[in-house]
Write an enzyme that holds these catalytic residues in place. Sequence first.
Site, short mmCIF file in Angstrom:
data_model
loop_
_atom_site.label_atom_id
_atom_site.label_comp_id
_atom_site.label_asym_id
_atom_site.label_seq_id
_atom_site.Cartn_x
_atom_site.Cartn_y
_atom_site.Cartn_z
N GLY A 19 0.83 -1.28 0.07
CA GLY A 19 0.08 0.18 -0.03
C GLY A 19 0.88 1.28 -0.01
O GLY A 19 2.08 1.16 -0.49
N ALA A 20 0.18 2.48 0.34
CA ALA A 20 0.82 3.71 0.24
C ALA A 20 1.32 3.84 -1.01
O ALA A 20 2.50 4.29 -1.29
CB ALA A 20 2.09 3.73 1.37
N HIS B 288 4.97 2.03 -7.55
CA HIS B 288 3.80 0.93 -7.62
C HIS B 288 2.82 1.18 -8.95
O HIS B 288 2.63 0.23 -9.73
CB HIS B 288 2.84 1.20 -6.50
N GLN C 18 7.83 -9.56 7.71
CA GLN C 18 8.78 -9.00 7.02
C GLN C 18 9.71 -8.10 7.81
O GLN C 18 10.59 -7.46 7.46
CB GLN C 18 8.87 -8.72 5.53
N LYS D 64 13.91 -1.31 -7.98
CA LYS D 64 14.44 -0.55 -6.63
C LYS D 64 14.75 -1.76 -5.75
O LYS D 64 15.72 -1.56 -5.10
CB LYS D 64 13.47 0.40 -6.22
N ASP D 65 13.81 -2.42 -5.49
CA ASP D 65 14.27 -3.53 -4.37
C ASP D 65 14.72 -4.77 -5.14
O ASP D 65 14.11 -5.98 -5.48
CB ASP D 65 13.07 -3.86 -3.52
N ARG E 28 8.97 5.37 1.94
CA ARG E 28 9.83 5.91 3.17
C ARG E 28 10.27 7.34 2.84
O ARG E 28 10.64 7.80 3.76
CB ARG E 28 10.97 4.80 3.50
O1 PAF Z 1 8.07 -4.62 -1.65
C1 PAF Z 1 7.05 -4.59 -1.19
O2 PAF Z 1 6.27 -3.91 -0.99
C2 PAF Z 1 6.84 -5.93 -0.34
O3 PAF Z 1 8.02 -6.40 0.38
C3 PAF Z 1 6.09 -7.02 -0.75
C4 PAF Z 1 6.90 -7.48 -2.08
C5 PAF Z 1 4.72 -6.50 -1.29
C6 PAF Z 1 5.78 -8.49 0.10
O4 PAF Z 1 5.32 -7.91 1.44
#
Ligand code: PAF
Length: 283
Positions: A36-37, A42, A66, A154-155, A192
């Site tokens: 979300g956010a 996204h 997590q 990015k991740d 963030r």
């Molecule tokens: O990247 C994220 O927002 C989270 O790590 C994910 C992939 C939705 C898993 O909770």
Amino acid sequence: MTNESPIVARSVAAMRKEVEEWRRAGDVVGVVPTMGALHNGHLALLQAAKSECDRVIATIFVNPAQFAANEDLDAYPRGEAADLAKLQELQTDMAFMPDAGEMYPDGFVTKVRVEGITEILCGLVRPVHFGGVATVVSKLFNQSQADRAYFGEKDYQQFLVVRRMARDLDIPIDVVPVPTVREADGLAMSSRNVYLSIEQRAAAPALYRVIRDVAARVTNGTSAEAAVAWGLEELATCGFDSIEYLEVLEAEMLGPIDFPNKPGRVFVAAHLGSTRLIDNVAV
Ligand code: PAF
């Protein structure tokens, strides 16, 4: 879908019922897992999914598994109404918004652990993180039965972990990387970023500038060690309070860099005050 709101499914059963119909009609289903956010990063994932799939599900779940006890689970930005408005604008077909009880019902004891690539970079300081990601994403893949899943570069480490997990567990889904979306000054978009003060926000774009420069130095023949040593000094000069890691690694299994034989990647995590920023670029 036209202009209606996305279908909001709060249970796995409700999502499956809809997806079964789509699949019976022969539709290709894409899933975009999020917490979300929703920001433009996204939205780029959702747009990529929309361009390649007949139906798109956005999942919104702030996954407690997590976050370690000392991390920002409670403070993590949440905004259901704003997220749904953005999904409506993008004509996303479904928002899957389960609560923690739906995802982790009483008696839940299973964890998915991906070895090796989770034990370096972000995994060193966040030892809980990737196990929680792999667990929730494997559930989301099974729950949604999607054909394709979209993750931001990015991740990048997360993308590698998820792709490895899906391959190793024979989950029939294509894990698709989507390039990082950046602000005009180069700062990678992240939920963030809202935590940054005005001064910190002004310093933040140096992160991208420095890793691009490190990548250029390695491409031009400077050793990874020398390029990293330069980058560490430069980040400190630009006002970063602490640098968690700045590394140049091979881009698939995150082993030692073997450029130009194999693609490489520069990875960084650094703090401005208490805000942790990460970024990466290809070599
Ligand atoms: O990247 C994220 O927002 C989270 O790590 C994910 C992939 C939705 C898993 O909770």
